[in-house]
Design an enzyme around this catalytic site. Structure first.
Site, short mmCIF file in Angstrom:
data_model
loop_
_atom_site.label_atom_id
_atom_site.label_comp_id
_atom_site.label_asym_id
_atom_site.label_seq_id
_atom_site.Cartn_x
_atom_site.Cartn_y
_atom_site.Cartn_z
CG LEU A 85 -1.96 -1.19 1.16
CD1 LEU A 85 -2.84 -1.17 2.40
CD2 LEU A 85 -2.79 -1.21 -0.11
CG ASP A 142 23.76 -12.63 0.95
OD1 ASP A 142 23.58 -13.86 1.04
OD2 ASP A 142 24.15 -12.08 -0.10
#
Length: 173
Positions: A85, A142
Site C-alpha cells: 500500500l 548475506d
C-alpha cells in the site's frame, strides 16, 4: 471509552482501511506537497572478528559496506514494489551510512546503519528509510554469513521525520 485503535465513531483510525474495513491505498491527491525527510536506523550484531574482516576489505564477496550501501539505496527506490500500500515516490535523496566501533575487546560488536531519505511530495518517506536500513543490514548478513551465522539484526526504527501536516517528529530516546 474507545481503544487506541478505534475512533468514537467505531471506525479504525488506521488510514489503510476504508469504512468497510477493506485495505486500500490512501488518497494523497489533495495533500499539499512539502519537503519530506525521514531518518531510520538499525543495527547488526556480529563477532568482533567479522567486523575486522569487513574493515580489512578481505571478505570473499567484496566491499561489504559498499555493496550494502547500494542495496539500501536500491531498496528505498523499490519500496512501493515491496510494501503493497506504499505510494511510488520520486525520491530526491537517499543516503545510507554505517558506524562501527573499533573496540575488538567486546564479545560482540554492533554495526549501526542509518538511512536518510528525502522527497518533495504529498506523503512521507518513513517506509523508504526503514526499507533501506533493513535491506542494507540483510546485505551485510548475506555477505558475511559464511564466517558468522550468529549475527542478529535489531533495533530498526524511525529516528525522525520532517514535513507534511504533522511537521517534525523526533523518536523517543
Amino acid at each position: 471509552m474507545t481503544s487506541s485503535t478505534e475512533t468514537t465513531e467505531g471506525a479504525s483510525p488506521l488510514t489503510h482501511f476504508d469504512a468497510r474495513g477493506q485495505a486500500h491505498m490512501v488518497d494523497v491527491g489533495a495533500k499539499v506537497p512539502t519537503h519530506r525527510i525521514a531518518v531510520a536506523s538499525g543495527c547488526i550484531e556480529m563477532q568482533p572478528e567479522t567486523l575486522i574482516l569487513i574493515n580489512s576489505g578481505t571478505a570473499k564477496k567484496g566491499d561489504v559496506f559498499g555493496v550494502a550501501r547500494l542495496a539500501g539505496i536500491m531498496a528505498a527506490k523499490k519500496t512501493s514494489s515491496l510494501i503493497p500500500l506504499c505510494h511510488p515516490l520520486a525520491l530526491t535523496r537517499v543516503a545510507v551510512d554505517f558506524d562501527a566501533p573499533s573496540d575488538s575487546s567486546l564479545h560482540y560488536t554492533a554495526v549501526v546503519c542509518r538511512a536518510t531519505v528525502e522527497s518533495f511530495g504529498p506523503t512521507g518517506v518513513e517506509m523508504e528509510a526503514l526499507t533501506a536500513v533493513q535491506v542494507a543490514l540483510l546485505t551485510i548478513y548475506d555477505m558475511c554469513k559464511a564466517v558468522d551465522r550468529d549475527m542478529v539484526i535489531n533495533g530498526v526504527r524511525v529516528e525522525e521525520k520532517r514535513g507534511g501536516k504533522s511537521g517534525y517528529y523526533p523518536a523517543l530516546p
